[in-house]
Design an enzyme around this catalytic site. Sequence first.
Site, PDB file in Angstrom:
ATOM      1  N   ARG A   1       0.852  -1.178   0.000  1.00  0.00           N
ATOM      2  CA  ARG A   1       0.000   0.000   0.000  1.00  0.00           C
ATOM      3  C   ARG A   1       0.896   1.239   0.000  1.00  0.00           C
ATOM      4  NH1 ARG A   1      -1.809  -3.627   3.862  1.00  0.00           N
ATOM      5  NH2 ARG A   1      -3.914  -4.492   3.525  1.00  0.00           N
TER       6      ARG A   1
ATOM      7  N   LYS B   1      -2.170  -2.947   8.003  1.00  0.00           N
ATOM      8  CA  LYS B   1      -3.315  -2.617   8.849  1.00  0.00           C
ATOM      9  C   LYS B   1      -3.221  -3.367  10.167  1.00  0.00           C
ATOM     10  CE  LYS B   1      -6.446  -1.595   5.012  1.00  0.00           C
ATOM     11  NZ  LYS B   1      -7.722  -1.924   4.345  1.00  0.00           N
TER      12      LYS B   1
ATOM     13  N   HIS C   1      -3.608   2.652  -5.862  1.00  0.00           N
ATOM     14  CA  HIS C   1      -3.687   1.207  -5.650  1.00  0.00           C
ATOM     15  C   HIS C   1      -3.413   0.410  -6.924  1.00  0.00           C
ATOM     16  CE1 HIS C   1      -4.442   0.197  -1.580  1.00  0.00           C
ATOM     17  NE2 HIS C   1      -5.323  -0.752  -1.799  1.00  0.00           N
TER      18      HIS C   1
ATOM     19  N   ARG D   1      -0.486  -1.976  -6.781  1.00  0.00           N
ATOM     20  CA  ARG D   1      -0.774  -3.090  -5.868  1.00  0.00           C
ATOM     21  C   ARG D   1      -1.670  -4.120  -6.568  1.00  0.00           C
ATOM     22  NH1 ARG D   1      -1.043  -4.611  -0.426  1.00  0.00           N
ATOM     23  NH2 ARG D   1      -3.068  -5.276   0.390  1.00  0.00           N
TER      24      ARG D   1
ATOM     25  N   HIS E   1      -3.222  -9.619   3.362  1.00  0.00           N
ATOM     26  CA  HIS E   1      -4.657  -9.820   3.568  1.00  0.00           C
ATOM     27  C   HIS E   1      -4.884 -10.797   4.726  1.00  0.00           C
ATOM     28  CE1 HIS E   1      -5.750  -8.671  -0.859  1.00  0.00           C
ATOM     29  NE2 HIS E   1      -5.624  -7.623  -0.079  1.00  0.00           N
TER      30      HIS E   1
ATOM     31  N   TYR F   1      -8.834 -11.465  -7.110  1.00  0.00           N
ATOM     32  CA  TYR F   1      -7.869 -11.323  -8.203  1.00  0.00           C
ATOM     33  C   TYR F   1      -7.874 -12.533  -9.122  1.00  0.00           C
ATOM     34  CZ  TYR F   1      -5.966  -7.393  -5.586  1.00  0.00           C
ATOM     35  OH  TYR F   1      -5.820  -6.197  -4.929  1.00  0.00           O
TER      36      TYR F   1
END
Length: 305
Positions: free
Chosen positions: A151, A178, A250, A253, A276, A285
């Site tokens: 990110r 995150k 993004h 990414r 993730h 994806y």
Amino acid sequence: MLIEAAVDSFLRHVSIERGLASNTIAAYRRDLTIYTGWLDASAVTDLTAVTSAEISEFVRFLGTRDQSPLTAASIARVLSTVRGFHRFLLDEQIVAVDVAHDTRPPKLGLRLPKAISIDQVAALLAATDGDEVQQLRDKALLELLYATGARVSEVVDLNVDDVLEEVLEQSMVRLTGKGNKQRLVPVGSYARTALRAYLVRARPVFSARGSATPALFLGARGHRVSRQNAWLIIRAAAERADLGVPVSPHTLRHSFATHLLAGGADVRVVQELLGHSSVATTQIYTQVTVDTLRDMYTTAHPRAR
């Protein structure tokens, strides 16, 4: 308890008890500002007076308000914050019932990530070629983003010490995502070469223009490059490359993940690289790569049509 005081208590709770990042706390604050503004406009001044019907009405308001109605995805995000807030109110015994518990967000359509092709990525990166200090910085920034699938916030938060040993000697970078979760991601030769050139020939020039800072990527005045600055750098490179498609922070990414899967990488490996928490997030994806295979089949097979 006053609504404003309850919001402040909730934000302190998620900041201290859950250790959420400052960007996440700021997003929660923005969401709750929308919510409490709506409560005020609805003449609701007591949180114990809020009902489930009013929560549902608030969700409808988000999608139909006169100024900037929110998309389904944005509504889901705001509602998630509001539900967390009301769950906190119940846990703290400020209210007797969690009135937001059963409220559901609008259904989200399948949103495929917007990736660009390998050739387009190459053109984007080539648009930063040059020996000027700004070009060396921009090249290193974009190469690192595409090499790691990080990110933008994760890359601009890096310090020099984060890359000197791990990246340049071990070909790995430790990213903090995150929830302050850390992960190690490999870094390829192109990004390492660009980083070396930036650190030796460009960063000292930027650093001399400002006060001492450990930040890896510096702006014109010697301060850490912000997410907004990084977005402008990416957009400027995309304009020079004349890609003909919109490019967002993004995009690299998304392209990183799509190209890995198209090249045969295991989805769980890509999940780990992206940071993730659930493989379900990464599996979107795989739909992109399936669509690509279908298009290639339709074009190439004599009996596909």
